[in-house]
Motif scaffolding. Structure first.
Motif, mmCIF file in Angstrom:
data_model
loop_
_atom_site.group_PDB
_atom_site.id
_atom_site.type_symbol
_atom_site.label_atom_id
_atom_site.label_comp_id
_atom_site.label_asym_id
_atom_site.label_seq_id
_atom_site.Cartn_x
_atom_site.Cartn_y
_atom_site.Cartn_z
ATOM 1 N N GLY A 1 0.380 8.987 -2.044
ATOM 2 C CA GLY A 1 -0.756 9.506 -1.278
ATOM 3 C C GLY A 1 -1.760 10.218 -2.161
ATOM 4 N N ILE A 2 -1.235 10.947 -3.148
ATOM 5 C CA ILE A 2 -2.127 11.749 -3.997
ATOM 6 C C ILE A 2 -3.006 10.835 -4.850
ATOM 7 C CG2 ILE A 2 -0.607 12.010 -6.017
ATOM 8 C CD1 ILE A 2 -1.347 15.023 -5.871
ATOM 9 N N GLY A 3 -2.534 9.587 -5.086
ATOM 10 C CA GLY A 3 -3.305 8.624 -5.861
ATOM 11 C C GLY A 3 -4.576 8.174 -5.159
ATOM 12 N N TRP A 4 -4.660 8.459 -3.879
ATOM 13 C CA TRP A 4 -5.865 8.100 -3.125
ATOM 14 C C TRP A 4 -6.950 9.161 -3.245
ATOM 15 C CZ3 TRP A 4 -6.812 3.546 -0.581
ATOM 16 C CH2 TRP A 4 -5.718 2.684 -0.417
ATOM 17 N N LEU A 5 -6.590 10.323 -3.783
ATOM 18 C CA LEU A 5 -7.536 11.447 -3.790
ATOM 19 C C LEU A 5 -8.856 11.113 -4.488
ATOM 20 C CD1 LEU A 5 -8.069 14.391 -3.007
ATOM 21 C CD2 LEU A 5 -7.028 15.061 -5.165
ATOM 22 N N PHE A 9 -8.763 11.686 6.026
ATOM 23 C CA PHE A 9 -8.330 10.397 5.489
ATOM 24 C C PHE A 9 -6.950 10.514 4.836
ATOM 25 C CE2 PHE A 9 -8.039 7.644 1.699
ATOM 26 C CZ PHE A 9 -8.079 6.399 2.311
ATOM 27 N N LEU A 10 -6.781 11.549 4.001
ATOM 28 C CA LEU A 10 -5.507 11.710 3.293
ATOM 29 C C LEU A 10 -4.358 11.962 4.264
ATOM 30 C CD1 LEU A 10 -6.586 13.876 0.204
ATOM 31 C CD2 LEU A 10 -5.903 11.465 0.218
ATOM 32 N N ILE A 11 -4.602 12.814 5.274
ATOM 33 C CA ILE A 11 -3.542 13.107 6.243
ATOM 34 C C ILE A 11 -3.165 11.842 7.010
ATOM 35 C CG2 ILE A 11 -2.970 14.363 8.353
ATOM 36 C CD1 ILE A 11 -4.741 16.634 7.387
ATOM 37 N N ALA A 12 -4.193 11.147 7.523
ATOM 38 C CA ALA A 12 -3.925 9.963 8.334
ATOM 39 C C ALA A 12 -3.181 8.914 7.523
ATOM 40 C CB ALA A 12 -5.231 9.390 8.884
ATOM 41 N N GLY A 44 -6.070 18.116 0.708
ATOM 42 C CA GLY A 44 -7.453 17.841 1.111
ATOM 43 C C GLY A 44 -8.297 19.097 1.138
ATOM 44 N N GLU A 45 -7.725 20.179 1.661
ATOM 45 C CA GLU A 45 -8.500 21.410 1.780
ATOM 46 C C GLU A 45 -8.788 22.038 0.419
ATOM 47 O OE1 GLU A 45 -7.570 23.051 6.274
ATOM 48 O OE2 GLU A 45 -6.495 23.952 4.606
ATOM 49 N N LEU A 46 -7.912 21.754 -0.547
ATOM 50 C CA LEU A 46 -8.145 22.292 -1.887
ATOM 51 C C LEU A 46 -9.419 21.713 -2.490
ATOM 52 C CD1 LEU A 46 -4.580 22.274 -3.529
ATOM 53 C CD2 LEU A 46 -5.844 24.213 -2.615
ATOM 54 N N THR A 47 -9.829 20.508 -2.019
ATOM 55 C CA THR A 47 -11.028 19.901 -2.579
ATOM 56 C C THR A 47 -12.280 20.644 -2.132
ATOM 57 O OG1 THR A 47 -11.396 18.351 -0.767
ATOM 58 C CG2 THR A 47 -9.942 17.634 -2.535
ATOM 59 N N GLY A 48 -12.151 21.494 -1.145
ATOM 60 C CA GLY A 48 -13.301 22.311 -0.768
ATOM 61 C C GLY A 48 -13.718 22.160 0.673
ATOM 62 N N VAL A 49 -13.204 23.051 1.507
ATOM 63 C CA VAL A 49 -13.698 23.165 2.885
ATOM 64 C C VAL A 49 -14.001 24.628 3.111
ATOM 65 C CG1 VAL A 49 -12.510 21.162 3.843
ATOM 66 C CG2 VAL A 49 -11.308 23.342 3.694
ATOM 67 N N PHE A 83 0.823 -1.211 0.000
ATOM 68 C CA PHE A 83 0.000 0.000 0.000
ATOM 69 C C PHE A 83 0.856 1.259 0.000
ATOM 70 C CE2 PHE A 83 -3.442 -2.844 1.235
ATOM 71 C CZ PHE A 83 -4.494 -2.291 0.530
ATOM 72 N N ARG A 84 2.025 1.158 0.627
ATOM 73 C CA ARG A 84 2.894 2.320 0.751
ATOM 74 C C ARG A 84 3.378 2.798 -0.618
ATOM 75 N NH1 ARG A 84 8.326 3.858 2.591
ATOM 76 N NH2 ARG A 84 9.157 1.856 1.940
ATOM 77 N N THR A 85 3.461 1.856 -1.574
ATOM 78 C CA THR A 85 3.973 2.261 -2.885
ATOM 79 C C THR A 85 2.966 3.115 -3.655
ATOM 80 O OG1 THR A 85 3.170 0.201 -3.808
ATOM 81 C CG2 THR A 85 5.477 0.253 -3.130
ATOM 82 N N ILE A 86 1.709 3.101 -3.239
ATOM 83 C CA ILE A 86 0.726 3.972 -3.903
ATOM 84 C C ILE A 86 0.951 5.387 -3.396
ATOM 85 C CG2 ILE A 86 -1.731 4.453 -4.272
ATOM 86 C CD1 ILE A 86 -2.255 1.536 -3.383
#
Lengths: 277, 258
Positions: free
Chosen positions: A128-132, A148-151, A218-223, A123-126
């Motif tokens: 982080g941004i690929g989870w967006l 989720f992304l931070i954790a 994460g915040e760029l997605t809209g908060v 999982f580590r090879t993915i």
């Protein structure tokens, strides 16, 4: 007979271990500011691409105090910062609560390592941004995706480093502990944890750094509130100055949270802590 | 050599073989080791490097089990480490995150001792570490570190002291100081000591009896009674009797290499 060993002095940010100012460390930022000022002062570069340093200073002050009403964000620095800090702490906290115990278990128990380590590294090879995309599908835009992304991003360095730290405790230290009467529990709390602490702290610091990176993503997605939201919003309104101010805020907050971690470590292990910069 | 449980410490037919790694052959390190120590004796174990001396000590300490044979200490079969069988390691194994004071009080805390401060102070004095209580190990010289390692186990009042070439990495002068310190401590506490070394002079200076081991697989090839009385001091090493014994032991060691 030699009594003391020389201990090397490491340079810590802009001050040394003993708190003295390190002028060399300040020279480069000062130089950058001067160059920035010189290339922007005659108006060759338009303000909407790169504002002058003085402008940025004014906007930053107004962002903090709200005295000039220069931007729509006047006086909201505290609210946005607190929103971002609380997200970083929640996400980072979640990563630490899961990553530390799993890391220690992997580091000390071969059966656990064999069971979970290969999968975690897969999982580590993915990136982080690929989870967006999938995170946005699962958690919607904004708050929960950010957490989720931070954790997720902070988990890996915390897990990997604490596992490595726990695994590389010298066996003789453990023998010494058992010989001096430590049982299974006290062996863990008085030998394994302190002996792996430098590696664990290295992992926590890496995780904290990633937390700030993925906070912005994460915040760029809209908060509604947060420094990342300010950056995205200001881009649409054409406030490059505000984007830069938000970036500076993140840099400062990131550095402060890192200092909190290293200071806590130094209080916990004064001797080993001195070697951490 | 008597058999049975009459001795304070008895090593009875101990064998140890390490599994071969990466397809290499299995490595037999200890071959039928028999030896004993009586209460209050300082026993030397001398042998070339790689003869399994440290492995033997680790087995007596209870860190690793023997393949065959047994270690009987005070009538009990040794199976795991215990504060009553204290170890001073070859390389200093102090807890680097603890001060001298906290290193020495570590075992007392595990035991739930009440009089920690009084005991720690006393042993800091015995090993000569006064005013270094709040230093960290890496601020001390090798000799001072070994003093801490010694105080850390002596404070627990162990019944057996296992020393694995404890002074080998010290410079000549510190080594002399530490050897004298050990003699002084023995004079005070009369503790039973098993002292592993490859230094023949050190063994002769410090011990009552010496077992000589051969090269791998380690076997006991000779036992020597050291005829000198206590208290001893370094001046002993200049006597003709000392020189004669030394060359005798060296001859045995060289024969053991063949």
């Amino acid at each position: 007979m030699r009594l003391y060993k020389e201990s090397g002095t490491k340079i810590l940010c802009w001050s040394d271990i003993d708190g003295r100012l390190n002028p060399l460390g300040l020279a480069l930022p000062a130089l950058l500011l001067i160059v920035w000022h010189l290339v922007t002062v005659d108006g060759n570069i338009p303000g909407y691409l790169l504002p002058r340093p003085m402008e940025i200073g004014k906007v930053a002050l107004d962002f903090a105090l709200g005295n000039l009403q220069l931007t729509p964000y006047s006086g909201t620095m505290l609210d946005h910062s607190l929103a971002s800090i609380s997200r970083v702490f929640s996400g980072f906290g979640l990563a630490a609560v899961i990553g530390l115990p799993l890391g220690f278990l992997t580091g000390r128990i071969t059966a656990v390592k064999r069971t979970i380590d290969p999968t975690i590294h897969l999982f580590r090879t993915i990136p982080g941004i690929g989870w967006l995309p999938v995170a946005m599908v699962w958690f919607g835009v904004g708050e929960r995706t950010t957490l989720f992304l931070i954790a997720l991003a902070a988990f890996f360095p915390i897990y990997v480093n604490s596992a490595q730290g726990a695994a590389s405790v010298p066996p003789q230290l453990i023998w010494a502990g058992r010989m001096l009467g430590a049982n299974k529990i006290s062996l863990f709390t008085t030998i394994i944890i302190p002996a792996s602490a430098p590696a664990v702290v290295a992992g926590l610091r890496l995780g904290m750094g990633l937390s700030w990176a993925y906070l912005v993503l994460g915040e760029l997605t809209g908060v509604a509130q947060g420094l990342g939201a300010v950056m995205m919003d200001a881009r649409m309104l054409g406030h490059v100055d505000m984007i830069i101010v938000a970036m500076v805020c993140i840099a400062i907050l990131g550095r402060v949270t890192d200092l909190v971690l290293t200071t806590m470590f130094k209080l916990y292990q004064p001797r080993a802590g001195g070697a951490v910069s | 050599m008597k058999n049975g449980t009459g001795h304070y410490l008895l090593i009875d037919g101990v064998n140890k073989t390490f599994p071969g790694q990466n397809g290499r052959e299995r490595l037999k390190v200890l071959d039928e080791i028999n030896l004993y120590a009586d209460e209050g004796e300082i026993i030397g174990i001398v042998g070339p490097s790689g003869c399994g001396k440290s492995t033997l000590l680790n087995i007596i300490a209870g860190f690793v089990p023997p393949d065959r044979g047994r270690v009987v200490f005070c009538g009990k079969h040794v199976q795991k480490p215990s504060p009553e069988r204290a170890v001073v390691f070859q390389t200093v194994v102090l807890f680097p995150w603890l001060t001298v004071w906290d290193n020495i009080s570590y075992g007392l805390k595990r035991r739930g001792e009440k009089n920690i401060a009084r005991l720690v102070k006393r042993y800091i004095q015995i090993v000569g570490l006064d005013s270094f209580e709040y230093y960290y190990p890496d601020q001390l010289s090798g000799g001072m570190q070994q003093r801490v390692a010694l105080a850390r186990v002596l404070v627990l009042n162990p019944r057996l002291l296992l020393m694995d070439e404890p002074f080998a990495s010290l410079d000549a002068l510190s080594r002399l100081t530490m050897q004298q310190l050990l003699l002084d401590i023995w004079q005070k506490l009369r503790i039973t000591v098993l002292f592993v070394t490859h230094d023949v002079e050190e063994a002769l200076l410090l011990t009552h009896r010496i077992y000589i081991m051969s090269r791998r697989p380690g076997r006991i090839i000779r036992e020597i009674q050291v005829p000198f009385g206590f208290p001893r001091s370094f001046s002993l090493t200049g006597t003709p009797c000392f020189a004669q014994l030394k060359s005798e032991i060296l001859n045995t060691l060289i024969l053991g290499l063949k």
